[in-house]
Design a protein around this motif. Structure first.
Motif, PDB file in Angstrom:
ATOM      1  N   VAL A 212     -63.313  10.312 -34.248  1.00  0.00           N
ATOM      2  CA  VAL A 212     -62.884   8.940 -35.032  1.00  0.00           C
ATOM      3  C   VAL A 212     -60.771   9.882 -35.235  1.00  0.00           C
ATOM      4  O   VAL A 212     -61.288  10.601 -35.519  1.00  0.00           O
ATOM      5  CB  VAL A 212     -63.574   8.215 -36.088  1.00  0.00           C
ATOM      6  N   SER A 213     -59.891   8.688 -34.371  1.00  0.00           N
ATOM      7  CA  SER A 213     -58.549   9.708 -35.327  1.00  0.00           C
ATOM      8  C   SER A 213     -58.104   7.957 -35.112  1.00  0.00           C
ATOM      9  O   SER A 213     -58.525   6.539 -34.988  1.00  0.00           O
ATOM     10  CB  SER A 213     -57.599  10.188 -34.186  1.00  0.00           C
ATOM     11  N   GLY A 214     -57.075   8.248 -35.521  1.00  0.00           N
ATOM     12  CA  GLY A 214     -56.181   6.753 -36.227  1.00  0.00           C
ATOM     13  C   GLY A 214     -55.765   6.691 -37.711  1.00  0.00           C
ATOM     14  O   GLY A 214     -55.233   7.864 -38.037  1.00  0.00           O
ATOM     15  N   SER A 215     -55.667   5.418 -37.847  1.00  0.00           N
ATOM     16  CA  SER A 215     -55.201   4.981 -39.249  1.00  0.00           C
ATOM     17  C   SER A 215     -55.891   3.821 -39.300  1.00  0.00           C
ATOM     18  O   SER A 215     -56.518   3.191 -38.734  1.00  0.00           O
ATOM     19  CB  SER A 215     -53.424   5.026 -39.603  1.00  0.00           C
ATOM     20  N   SER A 216     -55.207   3.018 -41.311  1.00  0.00           N
ATOM     21  CA  SER A 216     -55.802   2.308 -41.021  1.00  0.00           C
ATOM     22  C   SER A 216     -56.097   0.811 -40.286  1.00  0.00           C
ATOM     23  O   SER A 216     -56.560  -0.141 -40.356  1.00  0.00           O
ATOM     24  CB  SER A 216     -56.079   1.658 -43.299  1.00  0.00           C
ATOM     25  N   HIS A 217     -54.491   1.295 -40.038  1.00  0.00           N
ATOM     26  CA  HIS A 217     -54.235  -0.418 -39.454  1.00  0.00           C
ATOM     27  C   HIS A 217     -54.102   0.129 -37.751  1.00  0.00           C
ATOM     28  O   HIS A 217     -54.044  -1.123 -36.228  1.00  0.00           O
ATOM     29  CB  HIS A 217     -53.077  -0.247 -39.332  1.00  0.00           C
ATOM     30  N   PHE A 218     -55.031   1.183 -37.224  1.00  0.00           N
ATOM     31  CA  PHE A 218     -54.623   1.373 -35.670  1.00  0.00           C
ATOM     32  C   PHE A 218     -56.230   2.570 -35.664  1.00  0.00           C
ATOM     33  O   PHE A 218     -55.740   3.518 -36.120  1.00  0.00           O
ATOM     34  CB  PHE A 218     -52.918   2.522 -35.358  1.00  0.00           C
ATOM     35  N   TYR A 219     -56.784   2.465 -35.505  1.00  0.00           N
ATOM     36  CA  TYR A 219     -58.158   3.227 -35.429  1.00  0.00           C
ATOM     37  C   TYR A 219     -58.522   3.365 -33.639  1.00  0.00           C
ATOM     38  O   TYR A 219     -58.710   2.539 -32.559  1.00  0.00           O
ATOM     39  CB  TYR A 219     -59.324   2.224 -35.976  1.00  0.00           C
ATOM     40  N   GLN A 220     -58.664   4.471 -33.475  1.00  0.00           N
ATOM     41  CA  GLN A 220     -59.164   4.788 -32.040  1.00  0.00           C
ATOM     42  C   GLN A 220     -59.845   5.850 -31.818  1.00  0.00           C
ATOM     43  O   GLN A 220     -60.496   6.151 -33.181  1.00  0.00           O
ATOM     44  CB  GLN A 220     -58.330   5.894 -31.455  1.00  0.00           C
TER      45      GLN A 220
ATOM     46  N   ALA B 269     -71.731   7.437 -37.517  1.00  0.00           N
ATOM     47  CA  ALA B 269     -70.952   7.403 -38.711  1.00  0.00           C
ATOM     48  C   ALA B 269     -71.216   6.807 -40.254  1.00  0.00           C
ATOM     49  O   ALA B 269     -71.197   5.488 -39.884  1.00  0.00           O
ATOM     50  CB  ALA B 269     -69.084   7.318 -38.266  1.00  0.00           C
ATOM     51  N   PRO B 270     -71.121   7.745 -41.425  1.00  0.00           N
ATOM     52  CA  PRO B 270     -71.953   7.145 -42.539  1.00  0.00           C
ATOM     53  C   PRO B 270     -70.469   6.425 -43.169  1.00  0.00           C
ATOM     54  O   PRO B 270     -69.017   6.577 -42.370  1.00  0.00           O
ATOM     55  CB  PRO B 270     -72.045   8.756 -43.280  1.00  0.00           C
ATOM     56  N   ALA B 271     -71.044   5.464 -44.014  1.00  0.00           N
ATOM     57  CA  ALA B 271     -69.977   4.830 -44.579  1.00  0.00           C
ATOM     58  C   ALA B 271     -68.354   5.907 -44.956  1.00  0.00           C
ATOM     59  O   ALA B 271     -67.384   5.390 -44.824  1.00  0.00           O
ATOM     60  CB  ALA B 271     -70.466   3.876 -45.727  1.00  0.00           C
ATOM     61  N   ASN B 272     -68.756   6.919 -45.357  1.00  0.00           N
ATOM     62  CA  ASN B 272     -67.213   7.685 -46.273  1.00  0.00           C
ATOM     63  C   ASN B 272     -66.902   8.683 -44.589  1.00  0.00           C
ATOM     64  O   ASN B 272     -66.234   9.476 -45.076  1.00  0.00           O
ATOM     65  CB  ASN B 272     -68.070   9.004 -47.147  1.00  0.00           C
ATOM     66  N   TRP B 273     -66.828   8.438 -43.504  1.00  0.00           N
ATOM     67  CA  TRP B 273     -66.405   8.574 -42.496  1.00  0.00           C
ATOM     68  C   TRP B 273     -65.554   9.059 -42.475  1.00  0.00           C
ATOM     69  O   TRP B 273     -64.136   8.193 -43.269  1.00  0.00           O
ATOM     70  CB  TRP B 273     -66.658   8.102 -41.277  1.00  0.00           C
ATOM     71  N   GLN B 274     -64.312  10.122 -42.047  1.00  0.00           N
ATOM     72  CA  GLN B 274     -63.217  10.273 -42.362  1.00  0.00           C
ATOM     73  C   GLN B 274     -62.504   9.981 -40.711  1.00  0.00           C
ATOM     74  O   GLN B 274     -62.736  10.668 -39.810  1.00  0.00           O
ATOM     75  CB  GLN B 274     -62.730  11.495 -42.977  1.00  0.00           C
TER      76      GLN B 274
ATOM     77  N   GLN C 130     -67.243   1.230 -43.915  1.00  0.00           N
ATOM     78  CA  GLN C 130     -68.519   0.834 -42.986  1.00  0.00           C
ATOM     79  C   GLN C 130     -68.819   1.753 -42.806  1.00  0.00           C
ATOM     80  O   GLN C 130     -68.400   2.727 -41.526  1.00  0.00           O
ATOM     81  CB  GLN C 130     -67.364  -0.752 -42.257  1.00  0.00           C
ATOM     82  N   PRO C 131     -70.558   1.930 -42.366  1.00  0.00           N
ATOM     83  CA  PRO C 131     -70.734   2.786 -41.383  1.00  0.00           C
ATOM     84  C   PRO C 131     -70.741   2.466 -39.656  1.00  0.00           C
ATOM     85  O   PRO C 131     -70.857   1.192 -39.802  1.00  0.00           O
ATOM     86  CB  PRO C 131     -71.783   3.031 -41.737  1.00  0.00           C
ATOM     87  N   LEU C 132     -70.718   3.509 -38.988  1.00  0.00           N
ATOM     88  CA  LEU C 132     -69.990   2.750 -37.208  1.00  0.00           C
ATOM     89  C   LEU C 132     -70.888   2.720 -37.086  1.00  0.00           C
ATOM     90  O   LEU C 132     -71.768   3.866 -36.828  1.00  0.00           O
ATOM     91  CB  LEU C 132     -68.442   3.390 -37.181  1.00  0.00           C
ATOM     92  N   SER C 133     -71.463   1.773 -35.527  1.00  0.00           N
ATOM     93  CA  SER C 133     -72.248   2.002 -35.607  1.00  0.00           C
ATOM     94  C   SER C 133     -70.891   1.919 -33.607  1.00  0.00           C
ATOM     95  O   SER C 133     -70.161   1.136 -33.630  1.00  0.00           O
ATOM     96  CB  SER C 133     -73.003   0.911 -34.871  1.00  0.00           C
ATOM     97  N   PHE C 134     -71.677   1.954 -31.928  1.00  0.00           N
ATOM     98  CA  PHE C 134     -71.034   2.075 -30.829  1.00  0.00           C
ATOM     99  C   PHE C 134     -72.011   2.019 -29.728  1.00  0.00           C
ATOM    100  O   PHE C 134     -73.434   2.149 -29.777  1.00  0.00           O
ATOM    101  CB  PHE C 134     -70.925   3.283 -30.936  1.00  0.00           C
ATOM    102  N   GLU C 135     -71.493   0.878 -29.082  1.00  0.00           N
ATOM    103  CA  GLU C 135     -72.045   0.219 -28.067  1.00  0.00           C
ATOM    104  C   GLU C 135     -71.250   0.752 -26.792  1.00  0.00           C
ATOM    105  O   GLU C 135     -70.018   0.363 -26.421  1.00  0.00           O
ATOM    106  CB  GLU C 135     -72.120  -0.842 -27.617  1.00  0.00           C
ATOM    107  N   VAL C 136     -71.919   1.688 -25.577  1.00  0.00           N
ATOM    108  CA  VAL C 136     -71.110   2.297 -24.433  1.00  0.00           C
ATOM    109  C   VAL C 136     -71.604   2.061 -23.028  1.00  0.00           C
ATOM    110  O   VAL C 136     -72.416   1.868 -23.389  1.00  0.00           O
ATOM    111  CB  VAL C 136     -71.317   3.551 -24.550  1.00  0.00           C
ATOM    112  N   THR C 137     -71.065   1.597 -22.449  1.00  0.00           N
ATOM    113  CA  THR C 137     -71.256   0.639 -21.201  1.00  0.00           C
ATOM    114  C   THR C 137     -70.885   1.556 -20.036  1.00  0.00           C
ATOM    115  O   THR C 137     -70.041   1.596 -20.146  1.00  0.00           O
ATOM    116  CB  THR C 137     -70.626  -0.946 -20.913  1.00  0.00           C
TER     117      THR C 137
END
Length: 178
Positions: free
Chosen positions: A91-99, A163-168, A143-150
């Motif tokens: 995970v990279s980016g900022s609060s306005h741009f999530y990558q 990723a747990p709620a305190n991910w960075q 927020q904890p994060l879930s991912f769906e990959v196709t």
């Protein structure tokens, strides 16, 4: 055999030396490797000396630094036990741009779609930024994060609460594997 015509390139494996009292390190420590190249077969040599890359043998060609993590330096070939790691999400980016960078996709086919879900959101389709970097402009902080990959062969894999709620930002999290 393990390289699978290149589809395993970039896949992650955990290895440990086993069943060799002279060469394995005490406690059987493991090392994490990323598959990066092909070990070409040499059918002019027997598979127990020199032809270890001959089909259908499975073989890991390791750097010396990785090898000495699991075995004595003077050993040449050691038996190993291995297992595949799960998909990795960096995970990279900022609060306005999530990558997120998706790596260790170990099967035929390429990633064609990624969705992310926070605990306060539904599934959000991500846009390909470049390569396997996928982006979204939604703020998912806290927020904890879930991912769906196709993948291109139409297989979809969902990894819940990776990723747990305190991910960075800058951290890597491991999910399931195809």
């Amino acid at each position: 055999m393990l390289f699978n015509r290149g589809s395993t390139c970039g896949a992650c494996f955990e290895l440990r030396c086993v069943d060799h009292i002279l060469w394995c390190r005490p406690g059987s420590p493991s090392v994490i490797l990323t598959a990066t190249d092909f070990c070409p077969p040499n059918y002019g040599l027997s598979s127990d000396y020199g032809g270890w890359c001959n089909f259908p043998k499975e073989h890991f060609e390791m750097s010396e630094a990785a090898f000495v993590e699991i075995a004595e330096r003077r050993a040449d070939i050691v038996p190993v036990q291995y297992r595949r790691g799960g998909l990795r999400f960096t995970v990279s980016g900022s609060s306005h741009f999530y990558q997120v960078l998706v790596t260790n996709v170990g099967l035929d086919g390429e990633v064609i779609a990624v969705k992310v879900k926070g605990s306060k959101t539904g599934w959000i389709p991500m846009a390909r930024n470049w390569g396997q970097n996928w982006q979204s402009n939604v703020n998912l902080t806290g927020q904890p994060l879930s991912f769906e990959v196709t993948t291109s062969n139409r297989k979809t894999l969902t990894s819940y609460n990776v990723a747990p709620a305190n991910w960075q930002f800058g951290q890597t999290y491991e999910g399931k594997q195809f």
